[in-house]
Design a protein around this motif. Structure first.
Motif, mmCIF file in Angstrom:
data_model
loop_
_atom_site.group_PDB
_atom_site.id
_atom_site.type_symbol
_atom_site.label_atom_id
_atom_site.label_comp_id
_atom_site.label_asym_id
_atom_site.label_seq_id
_atom_site.Cartn_x
_atom_site.Cartn_y
_atom_site.Cartn_z
ATOM 1 N N LEU A 7 0.437 39.670 78.782
ATOM 2 C CA LEU A 7 1.497 39.865 79.722
ATOM 3 C C LEU A 7 2.828 39.005 79.195
ATOM 4 C CD1 LEU A 7 0.020 37.786 83.138
ATOM 5 C CD2 LEU A 7 1.794 39.783 82.910
ATOM 6 N N PHE A 8 2.677 38.207 78.129
ATOM 7 C CA PHE A 8 4.063 37.581 77.652
ATOM 8 C C PHE A 8 4.488 38.507 76.586
ATOM 9 C CE2 PHE A 8 2.065 33.964 80.093
ATOM 10 C CZ PHE A 8 3.126 33.556 80.977
ATOM 11 N N ASN A 9 3.711 39.515 76.068
ATOM 12 C CA ASN A 9 4.300 40.329 75.144
ATOM 13 C C ASN A 9 5.424 41.154 75.628
ATOM 14 O OD1 ASN A 9 2.806 39.532 72.847
ATOM 15 N ND2 ASN A 9 1.277 40.943 72.783
ATOM 16 N N ASP A 10 5.143 41.487 76.926
ATOM 17 C CA ASP A 10 6.441 42.236 77.338
ATOM 18 C C ASP A 10 7.231 41.733 78.273
ATOM 19 O OD1 ASP A 10 4.668 42.166 79.347
ATOM 20 O OD2 ASP A 10 4.333 44.325 79.793
ATOM 21 N N LEU A 11 8.257 41.975 78.838
ATOM 22 C CA LEU A 11 9.238 41.288 79.657
ATOM 23 C C LEU A 11 8.608 41.007 81.015
ATOM 24 C CD1 LEU A 11 11.960 40.258 78.991
ATOM 25 C CD2 LEU A 11 12.917 42.218 80.194
ATOM 26 N N LEU A 15 9.389 37.699 83.361
ATOM 27 C CA LEU A 15 10.135 37.879 84.536
ATOM 28 C C LEU A 15 9.493 37.304 85.856
ATOM 29 C CD1 LEU A 15 12.642 39.283 85.548
ATOM 30 C CD2 LEU A 15 11.351 41.602 86.396
ATOM 31 N N THR A 16 8.004 37.387 85.943
ATOM 32 C CA THR A 16 7.069 36.912 87.004
ATOM 33 C C THR A 16 7.495 35.265 86.849
ATOM 34 O OG1 THR A 16 5.778 38.783 86.741
ATOM 35 C CG2 THR A 16 4.788 36.924 88.046
ATOM 36 N N VAL A 17 7.393 34.601 85.893
ATOM 37 C CA VAL A 17 7.250 33.326 85.486
ATOM 38 C C VAL A 17 8.659 32.981 86.060
ATOM 39 C CG1 VAL A 17 7.312 31.490 84.081
ATOM 40 C CG2 VAL A 17 5.737 33.106 83.758
ATOM 41 N N GLY A 18 9.770 33.616 85.663
ATOM 42 C CA GLY A 18 11.125 33.144 86.194
ATOM 43 C C GLY A 18 11.326 33.386 87.801
ATOM 44 N N ILE A 19 10.795 34.409 88.154
ATOM 45 C CA ILE A 19 10.831 34.604 89.552
ATOM 46 C C ILE A 19 10.018 33.125 90.630
ATOM 47 C CG2 ILE A 19 10.159 35.864 91.731
ATOM 48 C CD1 ILE A 19 10.557 38.029 89.857
ATOM 49 N N ILE A 20 8.650 33.012 89.996
ATOM 50 C CA ILE A 20 8.009 31.895 90.323
ATOM 51 C C ILE A 20 8.909 30.509 90.453
ATOM 52 C CG2 ILE A 20 5.989 30.591 90.082
ATOM 53 C CD1 ILE A 20 4.679 33.095 89.369
ATOM 54 N N MET A 23 11.745 30.459 92.854
ATOM 55 C CA MET A 23 10.980 30.274 94.089
ATOM 56 C C MET A 23 10.989 28.858 94.330
ATOM 57 S SD MET A 23 8.818 33.765 94.993
ATOM 58 C CE MET A 23 8.179 32.928 96.441
ATOM 59 N N LEU A 24 10.355 28.369 93.430
ATOM 60 C CA LEU A 24 9.985 26.782 93.340
ATOM 61 C C LEU A 24 11.258 25.892 93.507
ATOM 62 C CD1 LEU A 24 6.933 26.455 91.093
ATOM 63 C CD2 LEU A 24 6.822 26.068 93.410
ATOM 64 N N LEU A 25 12.346 26.153 92.947
ATOM 65 C CA LEU A 25 13.309 25.368 92.722
ATOM 66 C C LEU A 25 14.089 25.560 94.161
ATOM 67 C CD1 LEU A 25 14.919 26.066 89.306
ATOM 68 C CD2 LEU A 25 14.409 23.907 90.400
ATOM 69 N N MET A 26 14.091 26.760 94.691
ATOM 70 C CA MET A 26 14.808 27.011 95.947
ATOM 71 C C MET A 26 13.904 26.349 96.893
ATOM 72 S SD MET A 26 17.432 28.644 95.496
ATOM 73 C CE MET A 26 17.925 29.122 97.176
#
Length: 43
Positions: A7-11, A15-20, A23-26
């Motif tokens: 999963l973490f080999n490609d972007l 991207l999924t981790v960043g979105i999650i 969302m948690l920060l918001m």
């Protein structure tokens, strides 16, 4: 654990981790605003 490394080999994984995280920060930001608003109106 092999799936995670693939999963973490490609972007897409990052991207999924960043979105999650975004969302948690918001959600935390909105929750803190709601708590402050309710506490202010209570007085």
């Amino acid at each position: 654990m092999n799936i995670f490394s693939e999963l973490f080999n490609d972007l897409t994984g990052w991207l999924t981790v960043g979105i999650i995280l975004f969302m948690l920060l918001m959600m935390a930001f909105l929750f803190s605003m709601f708590v402050n608003k309710s506490a202010g109106s209570g007085k």
